[in-house]
Design a protein around this motif. Structure first.
Motif, PDB file in Angstrom:
ATOM      1  N   LYS A  40       0.836  -1.209   0.000  1.00  0.00           N
ATOM      2  CA  LYS A  40       0.000   0.000   0.000  1.00  0.00           C
ATOM      3  C   LYS A  40       0.869   1.256   0.000  1.00  0.00           C
ATOM      4  CE  LYS A  40      -4.162  -1.784   2.227  1.00  0.00           C
ATOM      5  NZ  LYS A  40      -5.042  -1.692   3.423  1.00  0.00           N
ATOM      6  N   ASN A  41       1.936   1.229   0.782  1.00  0.00           N
ATOM      7  CA  ASN A  41       2.843   2.390   0.830  1.00  0.00           C
ATOM      8  C   ASN A  41       3.515   2.617  -0.514  1.00  0.00           C
ATOM      9  OD1 ASN A  41       2.201   2.761   3.522  1.00  0.00           O
ATOM     10  ND2 ASN A  41       4.058   1.775   4.290  1.00  0.00           N
ATOM     11  N   ARG A  42       3.962   1.532  -1.164  1.00  0.00           N
ATOM     12  CA  ARG A  42       4.592   1.669  -2.480  1.00  0.00           C
ATOM     13  C   ARG A  42       3.599   2.218  -3.500  1.00  0.00           C
ATOM     14  NH1 ARG A  42       7.473  -3.077  -1.074  1.00  0.00           N
ATOM     15  NH2 ARG A  42       6.009  -4.444  -2.136  1.00  0.00           N
ATOM     16  N   GLU A  43       2.364   1.749  -3.460  1.00  0.00           N
ATOM     17  CA  GLU A  43       1.357   2.235  -4.400  1.00  0.00           C
ATOM     18  C   GLU A  43       1.050   3.712  -4.154  1.00  0.00           C
ATOM     19  OE1 GLU A  43      -1.395   2.496  -7.460  1.00  0.00           O
ATOM     20  OE2 GLU A  43       0.250   1.125  -7.097  1.00  0.00           O
ATOM     21  N   ALA A  44       0.948   4.098  -2.889  1.00  0.00           N
ATOM     22  CA  ALA A  44       0.696   5.511  -2.570  1.00  0.00           C
ATOM     23  C   ALA A  44       1.851   6.386  -3.060  1.00  0.00           C
ATOM     24  CB  ALA A  44       0.492   5.679  -1.063  1.00  0.00           C
ATOM     25  N   THR A  45       3.068   5.907  -2.887  1.00  0.00           N
ATOM     26  CA  THR A  45       4.241   6.648  -3.365  1.00  0.00           C
ATOM     27  C   THR A  45       4.212   6.766  -4.882  1.00  0.00           C
ATOM     28  OG1 THR A  45       5.567   5.940  -1.483  1.00  0.00           O
ATOM     29  CG2 THR A  45       6.764   6.660  -3.439  1.00  0.00           C
ATOM     30  N   ARG A  46       3.875   5.676  -5.549  1.00  0.00           N
ATOM     31  CA  ARG A  46       3.792   5.689  -7.013  1.00  0.00           C
ATOM     32  C   ARG A  46       2.736   6.691  -7.476  1.00  0.00           C
ATOM     33  NH1 ARG A  46       1.232   3.901 -11.279  1.00  0.00           N
ATOM     34  NH2 ARG A  46      -0.481   2.932 -10.165  1.00  0.00           N
ATOM     35  N   GLN A  47       1.596   6.713  -6.814  1.00  0.00           N
ATOM     36  CA  GLN A  47       0.524   7.642  -7.185  1.00  0.00           C
ATOM     37  C   GLN A  47       0.936   9.095  -6.950  1.00  0.00           C
ATOM     38  OE1 GLN A  47      -2.387   7.250  -8.757  1.00  0.00           O
ATOM     39  NE2 GLN A  47      -1.924   5.077  -8.999  1.00  0.00           N
ATOM     40  N   ARG A  48       1.617   9.371  -5.833  1.00  0.00           N
ATOM     41  CA  ARG A  48       2.085  10.742  -5.566  1.00  0.00           C
ATOM     42  C   ARG A  48       3.086  11.193  -6.619  1.00  0.00           C
ATOM     43  NH1 ARG A  48       2.248   8.953  -0.361  1.00  0.00           N
ATOM     44  NH2 ARG A  48       4.514   8.738  -0.398  1.00  0.00           N
ATOM     45  N   LYS A  49       4.003  10.290  -7.001  1.00  0.00           N
ATOM     46  CA  LYS A  49       4.993  10.633  -8.025  1.00  0.00           C
ATOM     47  C   LYS A  49       4.308  10.900  -9.359  1.00  0.00           C
ATOM     48  CE  LYS A  49       9.043   8.310  -6.147  1.00  0.00           C
ATOM     49  NZ  LYS A  49      10.064   7.271  -6.392  1.00  0.00           N
ATOM     50  N   LEU A  50       3.323  10.092  -9.707  1.00  0.00           N
ATOM     51  CA  LEU A  50       2.595  10.286 -10.953  1.00  0.00           C
ATOM     52  C   LEU A  50       1.832  11.613 -10.927  1.00  0.00           C
ATOM     53  CD1 LEU A  50       1.702   9.207 -13.710  1.00  0.00           C
ATOM     54  CD2 LEU A  50      -0.110   7.941 -12.527  1.00  0.00           C
ATOM     55  N   ASP A  51       1.214  11.919  -9.793  1.00  0.00           N
ATOM     56  CA  ASP A  51       0.483  13.179  -9.650  1.00  0.00           C
ATOM     57  C   ASP A  51       1.433  14.368  -9.803  1.00  0.00           C
ATOM     58  OD1 ASP A  51      -1.922  14.732  -8.952  1.00  0.00           O
ATOM     59  OD2 ASP A  51      -0.841  15.166  -7.087  1.00  0.00           O
ATOM     60  N   THR A  52       2.593  14.290  -9.167  1.00  0.00           N
ATOM     61  CA  THR A  52       3.586  15.362  -9.281  1.00  0.00           C
ATOM     62  C   THR A  52       4.063  15.505 -10.721  1.00  0.00           C
ATOM     63  OG1 THR A  52       4.290  15.039  -6.998  1.00  0.00           O
ATOM     64  CG2 THR A  52       5.836  16.163  -8.476  1.00  0.00           C
ATOM     65  N   ARG A  53       4.319  14.382 -11.379  1.00  0.00           N
ATOM     66  CA  ARG A  53       4.769  14.415 -12.773  1.00  0.00           C
ATOM     67  C   ARG A  53       3.726  15.083 -13.664  1.00  0.00           C
ATOM     68  NH1 ARG A  53       4.964  11.164 -17.569  1.00  0.00           N
ATOM     69  NH2 ARG A  53       6.988  11.395 -18.537  1.00  0.00           N
ATOM     70  N   ARG A  54       2.466  14.729 -13.457  1.00  0.00           N
ATOM     71  CA  ARG A  54       1.387  15.350 -14.243  1.00  0.00           C
ATOM     72  C   ARG A  54       1.351  16.857 -14.031  1.00  0.00           C
ATOM     73  NH1 ARG A  54      -3.005  10.845 -12.508  1.00  0.00           N
ATOM     74  NH2 ARG A  54      -2.583   9.336 -14.152  1.00  0.00           N
ATOM     75  N   LYS A  55       1.492  17.286 -12.774  1.00  0.00           N
ATOM     76  CA  LYS A  55       1.462  18.718 -12.474  1.00  0.00           C
ATOM     77  C   LYS A  55       2.623  19.454 -13.127  1.00  0.00           C
ATOM     78  CE  LYS A  55      -0.983  18.161  -8.113  1.00  0.00           C
ATOM     79  NZ  LYS A  55      -0.856  18.188  -6.649  1.00  0.00           N
ATOM     80  N   VAL A  56       3.799  18.856 -13.103  1.00  0.00           N
ATOM     81  CA  VAL A  56       4.966  19.487 -13.716  1.00  0.00           C
ATOM     82  C   VAL A  56       4.779  19.595 -15.227  1.00  0.00           C
ATOM     83  CG1 VAL A  56       7.425  19.162 -14.218  1.00  0.00           C
ATOM     84  CG2 VAL A  56       6.575  18.855 -11.888  1.00  0.00           C
ATOM     85  N   ILE A  57       4.300  18.511 -15.842  1.00  0.00           N
ATOM     86  CA  ILE A  57       4.083  18.523 -17.293  1.00  0.00           C
ATOM     87  C   ILE A  57       3.026  19.564 -17.661  1.00  0.00           C
ATOM     88  CG2 ILE A  57       3.173  17.177 -19.224  1.00  0.00           C
ATOM     89  CD1 ILE A  57       4.509  14.709 -17.882  1.00  0.00           C
ATOM     90  N   LEU A  58       1.922  19.577 -16.934  1.00  0.00           N
ATOM     91  CA  LEU A  58       0.849  20.527 -17.218  1.00  0.00           C
ATOM     92  C   LEU A  58       1.307  21.965 -16.976  1.00  0.00           C
ATOM     93  CD1 LEU A  58      -2.040  20.528 -18.201  1.00  0.00           C
ATOM     94  CD2 LEU A  58      -2.780  20.369 -15.831  1.00  0.00           C
TER      95      LEU A  58
END
Length: 106
Positions: A24-42
């Motif tokens: 669960k912790n790894r998945e939450a970390t993966r989701q946070r990284k993906l969210d951050t990546r999306r924000k940076v790209i946008l």
């Protein structure tokens, strides 16, 4: 002393529970990284658009001015904005000259 069947089962349960929490912790970390990546790209796409479109530049300026946290606004204090927006005519009128003679520069 030998472990009882109950103790072994409790030990396996605790290990499985720890593995589940780690997943669960790894998945939450993966989701946070993906969210951050999306924000940076946008954000990069928005900045790029603001370089080419004065309407987008004006929207970006409004967004920056309306940031709720002072420390967030300070991050843009030395940011000059889009270069094309500075070259385009300003939508806001320039201040009137201070003297009574309109031909005298202020």
């Amino acid at each position: 002393m030998a472990e009882t069947e109950l103790e072994r089962a409790e030990k396996r349960y605790a290990q499985a529970k720890a593995r589940l929490q780690a997943l669960k912790n790894r998945e939450a970390t993966r989701q946070r990284k993906l969210d951050t990546r999306r924000k940076v790209i946008l954000g990069g796409a928005l900045l790029d658009l603001a370089e080419r479109d004065s309407g987008a530049a004006a929207m970006l300026d409004r967004l920056i001015r309306n940031l709720a946290r002072e420390q967030d606004r300070k991050a843009f204090a030395d940011w000059g904005g889009p270069s094309t927006a500075a070259d385009a005519p300003s939508a806001t009128p320039s201040p009137a000259p201070s003297s009574s003679d309109p031909d005298t520069p202020s």
